[in-house]
Design a protein around this motif. Structure first.
Motif, PDB file in Angstrom:
ATOM      1  N   PRO A   6       0.762  -1.140  -0.100  1.00  9.87           N
ATOM      2  CA  PRO A   6       0.016   0.078   0.111  1.00  9.87           C
ATOM      3  C   PRO A   6       0.752   1.141   0.159  1.00  9.87           C
ATOM      4  O   PRO A   6       0.523   2.335  -0.701  1.00  9.87           O
ATOM      5  N   LEU A   7       1.935   1.257   0.623  1.00 11.67           N
ATOM      6  CA  LEU A   7       2.767   2.319   0.827  1.00 11.67           C
ATOM      7  C   LEU A   7       3.495   2.660  -0.793  1.00 11.67           C
ATOM      8  O   LEU A   7       3.534   3.643  -1.206  1.00 11.67           O
ATOM      9  N   VAL A   8       3.678   1.605  -1.296  1.00 12.38           N
ATOM     10  CA  VAL A   8       4.401   1.617  -2.772  1.00 12.38           C
ATOM     11  C   VAL A   8       3.200   2.236  -3.685  1.00 12.38           C
ATOM     12  O   VAL A   8       3.582   3.343  -4.468  1.00 12.38           O
ATOM     13  N   ARG A   9       1.918   1.864  -3.853  1.00 12.85           N
ATOM     14  CA  ARG A   9       1.181   2.489  -4.367  1.00 12.85           C
ATOM     15  C   ARG A   9       0.810   3.808  -4.091  1.00 12.85           C
ATOM     16  O   ARG A   9       0.594   4.696  -5.018  1.00 12.85           O
ATOM     17  N   TYR A  10       0.880   4.013  -2.621  1.00 12.50           N
ATOM     18  CA  TYR A  10       0.729   5.617  -2.272  1.00 12.50           C
ATOM     19  C   TYR A  10       1.612   6.526  -3.024  1.00 12.50           C
ATOM     20  O   TYR A  10       1.419   7.572  -3.542  1.00 12.50           O
ATOM     21  N   VAL A  46      17.544   1.886   0.789  1.00 13.05           N
ATOM     22  CA  VAL A  46      16.683   1.350  -0.409  1.00 13.05           C
ATOM     23  C   VAL A  46      17.660   0.377  -1.054  1.00 13.05           C
ATOM     24  O   VAL A  46      18.850   0.549  -1.242  1.00 13.05           O
ATOM     25  N   GLU A  47      17.082  -0.785  -1.151  1.00  9.63           N
ATOM     26  CA  GLU A  47      17.771  -1.937  -1.756  1.00  9.63           C
ATOM     27  C   GLU A  47      16.533  -2.998  -2.652  1.00  9.63           C
ATOM     28  O   GLU A  47      15.731  -3.021  -2.045  1.00  9.63           O
ATOM     29  N   ASP A  48      17.143  -3.192  -3.750  1.00 11.78           N
ATOM     30  CA  ASP A  48      16.247  -3.868  -4.597  1.00 11.78           C
ATOM     31  C   ASP A  48      16.455  -5.362  -4.818  1.00 11.78           C
ATOM     32  O   ASP A  48      15.747  -6.228  -5.553  1.00 11.78           O
ATOM     33  N   ALA A  49      17.520  -5.977  -4.153  1.00 10.18           N
ATOM     34  CA  ALA A  49      17.835  -7.372  -4.104  1.00 10.18           C
ATOM     35  C   ALA A  49      16.611  -8.149  -3.533  1.00 10.18           C
ATOM     36  O   ALA A  49      16.020  -7.708  -2.474  1.00 10.18           O
ATOM     37  N   ASP A  50      16.568  -9.494  -3.871  1.00 11.23           N
ATOM     38  CA  ASP A  50      15.571 -10.170  -3.449  1.00 11.23           C
ATOM     39  C   ASP A  50      15.737 -10.588  -2.118  1.00 11.23           C
ATOM     40  O   ASP A  50      14.904 -10.802  -1.311  1.00 11.23           O
ATOM     41  N   THR A  51      17.062 -10.644  -1.792  1.00 13.57           N
ATOM     42  CA  THR A  51      17.038 -10.697  -0.137  1.00 13.57           C
ATOM     43  C   THR A  51      17.102  -9.485   0.917  1.00 13.57           C
ATOM     44  O   THR A  51      17.454  -9.903   2.014  1.00 13.57           O
ATOM     45  N   ALA A  52      16.744  -8.511   0.122  1.00 14.33           N
ATOM     46  CA  ALA A  52      16.887  -7.187   0.886  1.00 14.33           C
ATOM     47  C   ALA A  52      15.424  -7.302   1.875  1.00 14.33           C
ATOM     48  O   ALA A  52      14.394  -8.025   1.347  1.00 14.33           O
ATOM     49  N   ALA A  60      12.440   0.813  -2.906  1.00 11.77           N
ATOM     50  CA  ALA A  60      13.084   0.738  -4.477  1.00 11.77           C
ATOM     51  C   ALA A  60      11.836   0.823  -5.465  1.00 11.77           C
ATOM     52  O   ALA A  60      12.221   1.510  -6.211  1.00 11.77           O
ATOM     53  N   GLN A  61      11.003  -0.041  -5.119  1.00  8.77           N
ATOM     54  CA  GLN A  61      10.112  -0.429  -6.288  1.00  8.77           C
ATOM     55  C   GLN A  61       9.157   0.971  -6.303  1.00  8.77           C
ATOM     56  O   GLN A  61       8.551   1.161  -7.404  1.00  8.77           O
ATOM     57  N   ALA A  62       9.042   1.679  -5.341  1.00  6.23           N
ATOM     58  CA  ALA A  62       7.932   2.835  -5.365  1.00  6.23           C
ATOM     59  C   ALA A  62       8.783   4.253  -6.231  1.00  6.23           C
ATOM     60  O   ALA A  62       8.419   5.034  -6.478  1.00  6.23           O
ATOM     61  N   GLY A  63      10.381   4.061  -6.026  1.00  5.81           N
ATOM     62  CA  GLY A  63      11.127   4.953  -6.793  1.00  5.81           C
ATOM     63  C   GLY A  63      11.338   6.059  -5.929  1.00  5.81           C
ATOM     64  O   GLY A  63      11.552   7.051  -6.443  1.00  5.81           O
ATOM     65  N   VAL A  78      12.093  11.250  -1.233  1.00  6.71           N
ATOM     66  CA  VAL A  78      12.320  12.010  -2.182  1.00  6.71           C
ATOM     67  C   VAL A  78      12.521  11.012  -3.526  1.00  6.71           C
ATOM     68  O   VAL A  78      13.211  10.016  -3.477  1.00  6.71           O
ATOM     69  N   ARG A  79      11.747  11.557  -4.450  1.00  8.58           N
ATOM     70  CA  ARG A  79      11.617  10.784  -5.825  1.00  8.58           C
ATOM     71  C   ARG A  79      13.077  10.441  -6.348  1.00  8.58           C
ATOM     72  O   ARG A  79      14.037  11.394  -6.301  1.00  8.58           O
TER      73      ARG A  79
END
Length: 90
Positions: A6-10, A46-52, A60-63, A78-79
């Motif tokens: 929900p935070l990612v979508r927001y 911010v980490e995009d690794a599967d193990t994060a 990371a996914q929200a940008g 911050v974007r």
């Protein structure tokens, strides 16, 4: 990461380059309490690794790069730039 979806979508819906949220705002958005570990600046990396951890993948996914003010219990999101500078603050 389901808890933080929900935070990612927001964040993705936001038009501005910066979004300030209190810890309570974030808890309302995700529908649950933040972990006590959120009082550690490293929790906000911010980490995009599967193990994060799930929250780091969500940022990371929200940008957005979170810049927490732990004593004030608020976070400035911050974007992230298009050039991959997602984790400049930590």
């Amino acid at each position: 990461m389901a808890k933080y979806e929900p935070l990612v979508r927001y964040l993705r819906r936001q038009k501005s380059a910066e979004v300030e949220l209190s810890f309570r705002d974030i808890e309302r958005i995700v529908g649950g309490l933040l972990l006590k570990a959120s009082n550690d600046p490293l929790w906000w990396r911010v980490e995009d690794a599967d193990t994060a951890p799930p929250q780091q993948r969500a940022f990371a996914q929200a940008g957005f790069t979170p810049r927490p003010e732990l004593r004030a219990e608020r976070v400035l999101f911050v974007r992230a730039s298009r050039f991959g500078d997602r984790d400049a603050s930590v």
